[in-house]
Enzyme design. Structure first.
Site, PDB file in Angstrom:
ATOM      1  CG  HIS A  80      -4.508  -5.262   1.989  1.00  0.00           C
ATOM      2  ND1 HIS A  80      -4.538  -3.993   1.670  1.00  0.00           N
ATOM      3  CD2 HIS A  80      -5.146  -5.627   2.840  1.00  0.00           C
ATOM      4  CE1 HIS A  80      -5.659  -3.539   2.715  1.00  0.00           C
ATOM      5  NE2 HIS A  80      -5.963  -4.642   3.515  1.00  0.00           N
ATOM      6  CD  GLU A 140      -2.898  -1.096   0.290  1.00  0.00           C
ATOM      7  OE1 GLU A 140      -3.198  -0.219  -0.430  1.00  0.00           O
ATOM      8  OE2 GLU A 140      -3.576  -2.341  -0.009  1.00  0.00           O
ATOM      9  CB  CYS A 196      -5.897  -3.330   6.629  1.00  0.00           C
ATOM     10  SG  CYS A 196      -6.075  -4.990   6.909  1.00  0.00           S
ATOM     11  NE  ARG A 227     -17.455  -4.497   2.346  1.00  0.00           N
ATOM     12  CZ  ARG A 227     -17.537  -5.737   2.518  1.00  0.00           C
ATOM     13  NH1 ARG A 227     -18.606  -6.531   2.609  1.00  0.00           N
ATOM     14  NH2 ARG A 227     -16.313  -6.346   2.928  1.00  0.00           N
TER      15      ARG A 227
HETATM   16  N1  PCA Z   1      -8.097  -7.322   6.443  1.00  0.00           N
HETATM   17  C1  PCA Z   1      -8.962  -6.260   6.850  1.00  0.00           C
HETATM   18  C2  PCA Z   1      -8.832  -6.078   8.241  1.00  0.00           C
HETATM   19  C3  PCA Z   1      -8.067  -7.281   8.737  1.00  0.00           C
HETATM   20  C4  PCA Z   1      -7.698  -7.921   7.583  1.00  0.00           C
HETATM   21  O1  PCA Z   1      -7.026  -9.046   7.315  1.00  0.00           O
HETATM   22  C5  PCA Z   1      -8.792  -4.701   5.994  1.00  0.00           C
HETATM   23  O2  PCA Z   1      -8.329  -5.241   4.893  1.00  0.00           O
HETATM   24  O3  PCA Z   1      -9.125  -3.940   6.374  1.00  0.00           O
END
Ligand code: PCA
Length: 205
Positions: free
Chosen positions: A176, A91, A154, A101
């Site tokens: 991610h 990111e 996240c 959501r």
């Molecule tokens: N993904 C979520 C929160 C925890 C995770 O593993 C997100 O993308 O916000």
């Protein structure tokens, strides 16, 4: 001095790598599985500290802050899963925005709130995301830079992390990974190893 090697101690870098606990009714979270695999096979030239963060607005950032205070890492990489994505996505930016959501694991579901009152709208990571993506691709892992970590836990955690290190030399970022059904845990772990190695190379000796 640890191990009786003062120079070794001075030169040894510390890396903090985190994943998340399951959320949204799932039994596992591939990010934590990948982090545990990296830890199990760690042969790196740095001390690796790992942790599993709660999927809770605010609290994940607080837990991360306590870990940073305790371990003084040179490099921090937080990870989570991104449902629907098929590539590993470092990111680039975190937003000062909470817009959920689904409820988090404490049942909280903010909409159109800030992460940190009075904080800037956004922070850019100082992780070398372009370099990291290129090296992931070279290692055979599908990867691309992401311009949005979403507006769920996240993003909230990444924002807290970058807010915290904004005034420190610590390099920090968020990656991610896809769900395990889209990309194997082994591949995600390889991607995280590449990110750590590349991040360590950018640190001053
Ligand atoms: N993904 C979520 C929160 C925890 C995770 O593993 C997100 O993308 O916000």
């Amino acid at each position: 001095t640890r191990l009786g090697h003062p120079h070794y101690d001075v030169l040894m870098k510390t890396v903090l790598l985190t994943g998340f606990e399951p959320f949204g009714g799932a039994n596992t979270n591939g990010s934590w599985d990948a982090v545990q695999l990296v830890e199990r096979e760690w042969r790196g030239d740095a001390t690796l500290v790992t942790a599993c963060l709660p999927v809770e607005f605010g609290r994940a950032g607080t837990v991360l802050e306590a870990l940073i205070t305790e371990h003084s890492p040179d490099l921090v990489i937080a990870t989570g899963i991104a449902g629907g994505r098929t590539k590993v996505t470092p990111e680039r930016v975190a937003l000062n925005l909470r817009d959920a959501r689904i409820p988090d694991n404490a049942g909280v579901q903010p909409s159109d709130e800030v992460a940190i009152q009075g904080g800037p709208d956004a922070y850019f990571t100082r992780l070398p995301v372009r370099d990291i993506v290129e090296k992931m691709n070279s290692a055979g892992i599908p990867a691309e830079i992401s311009l949005s970590a979403g507006t769920y836990v996240c993003n909230d955690t990444m924002y807290h992390l970058l807010h915290l290190v904004a005034t420190q030399s610590t390099i920090a970022g968020f990656i991610h990974v896809p769900e395990a059904a889209e990309l194997s845990i082994e591949s995600s772990a390889t991607a995280l190893r590449v990110a750590i190695e590349t991040g360590l190379e950018t640190l001053p000796q």
